[in-house]
Design a protein around this motif. Sequence first.
Motif, PDB file in Angstrom:
ATOM      1  N   UNK A   1      31.882  -5.715 -12.369  1.00  0.00           N
ATOM      2  CA  UNK A   1      31.768  -7.015 -11.666  1.00  0.00           C
ATOM      3  C   UNK A   1      32.218  -6.733 -10.133  1.00  0.00           C
ATOM      4  N   UNK A   2      33.545  -6.517 -10.091  1.00  0.00           N
ATOM      5  CA  UNK A   2      34.102  -6.152  -8.723  1.00  0.00           C
ATOM      6  C   UNK A   2      33.400  -5.399  -7.971  1.00  0.00           C
ATOM      7  N   UNK A   3      32.842  -4.278  -8.455  1.00  0.00           N
ATOM      8  CA  UNK A   3      32.382  -3.175  -7.593  1.00  0.00           C
ATOM      9  C   UNK A   3      30.954  -3.818  -7.375  1.00  0.00           C
ATOM     10  N   UNK A   4      30.309  -4.462  -8.216  1.00  0.00           N
ATOM     11  CA  UNK A   4      28.894  -5.014  -7.703  1.00  0.00           C
ATOM     12  C   UNK A   4      29.071  -5.987  -6.549  1.00  0.00           C
ATOM     13  N   UNK A   5      29.833  -6.954  -6.965  1.00  0.00           N
ATOM     14  CA  UNK A   5      30.199  -8.123  -5.836  1.00  0.00           C
ATOM     15  C   UNK A   5      30.539  -7.349  -4.598  1.00  0.00           C
ATOM     16  N   UNK A   6      31.522  -6.569  -4.343  1.00  0.00           N
ATOM     17  CA  UNK A   6      31.961  -5.877  -3.029  1.00  0.00           C
ATOM     18  C   UNK A   6      30.706  -5.103  -2.407  1.00  0.00           C
ATOM     19  N   UNK A   7      29.869  -4.556  -3.379  1.00  0.00           N
ATOM     20  CA  UNK A   7      28.706  -3.966  -2.685  1.00  0.00           C
ATOM     21  C   UNK A   7      27.761  -4.863  -2.298  1.00  0.00           C
ATOM     22  N   UNK A   8      27.392  -6.235  -2.881  1.00  0.00           N
ATOM     23  CA  UNK A   8      26.772  -7.192  -2.399  1.00  0.00           C
ATOM     24  C   UNK A   8      27.487  -7.453  -0.922  1.00  0.00           C
ATOM     25  N   UNK A   9      28.669  -8.016  -0.927  1.00  0.00           N
ATOM     26  CA  UNK A   9      29.238  -8.519   0.230  1.00  0.00           C
ATOM     27  C   UNK A   9      29.088  -7.495   1.384  1.00  0.00           C
ATOM     28  N   UNK A  10      29.071  -6.317   1.205  1.00  0.00           N
ATOM     29  CA  UNK A  10      29.158  -5.303   2.024  1.00  0.00           C
ATOM     30  C   UNK A  10      27.769  -5.003   2.807  1.00  0.00           C
ATOM     31  N   UNK A  11      26.705  -5.001   1.629  1.00  0.00           N
ATOM     32  CA  UNK A  11      25.446  -4.997   2.330  1.00  0.00           C
ATOM     33  C   UNK A  11      24.885  -6.480   3.151  1.00  0.00           C
ATOM     34  N   UNK A  12      25.435  -7.334   2.756  1.00  0.00           N
ATOM     35  CA  UNK A  12      25.081  -8.904   3.281  1.00  0.00           C
ATOM     36  C   UNK A  12      26.120  -8.762   4.643  1.00  0.00           C
ATOM     37  N   UNK A  13      27.156  -8.135   4.789  1.00  0.00           N
ATOM     38  CA  UNK A  13      28.154  -8.142   6.012  1.00  0.00           C
ATOM     39  C   UNK A  13      27.201  -7.441   7.048  1.00  0.00           C
ATOM     40  N   UNK A  14      26.644  -6.360   6.609  1.00  0.00           N
ATOM     41  CA  UNK A  14      26.025  -5.341   7.541  1.00  0.00           C
ATOM     42  C   UNK A  14      24.705  -6.009   8.037  1.00  0.00           C
ATOM     43  N   UNK A  15      24.116  -6.408   7.066  1.00  0.00           N
ATOM     44  CA  UNK A  15      22.739  -7.070   7.488  1.00  0.00           C
ATOM     45  C   UNK A  15      23.077  -8.322   8.496  1.00  0.00           C
TER      46      UNK A  15
END
Length: 141
Positions: A10-24
Motif C-alpha cells: 500500500x505505501x509503495x503504491x501510494x507513493x508512486x501515485x503521489x509522485x506521478x500526480x506531483x510530476x504531472x
Amino acid sequence: MPLPQEYQRASDQFYSFLTELRDLSNFGSSHQTYTMVQGVFQVFRKRLQVRDAIKFADALPAILRAIFVSDWDTEQPIEPFCDLFEMNAEVKQLRAEHNFSTDTAIQDVGNVLKKYVDEEKFTSVVRDLPIEAQQFWQWDK
C-alpha cells in the motif's frame, strides 16, 4: 489467511501515485499533491449518498480509500453536482492558503488514478453511480 497484497504494498503504491500526480501537476512536493487529492475526493463524496460513496471507496487502493473517507461528516447535506470549472475551484478551497491545486485537479487526479485502480472494478462501480458522478470520473478531458 495471508496478508493481502493490497495492504503489503500500500505505501509503495501510494507513493508512486503521489509522485506521478506531483510530476504531472508540476508541484514541488508530495504535500501539495496530497492536498489536491484530498480536495478532489471531498468535492466528489459530498455529492453522493453514503452507500454510493462507500461502494466507490471500495474500488480505490487502500490508502486512497482511507483518504476518501477520512474526516467525513456523513450528516452533512448532499450537494448537487455542478460544472467542472466550479468543482475544480472548490477543490482549491481545502486549506486555501496552502492549496496549489491545478485548474484541472479533478481531471489530473482521474487520469493518474486510472493507472492505480482495478479498472474493471472501478468502471463497474462508477457505472452504477448517478450520471453526474459518472461524468466526474471521465478521464482524458
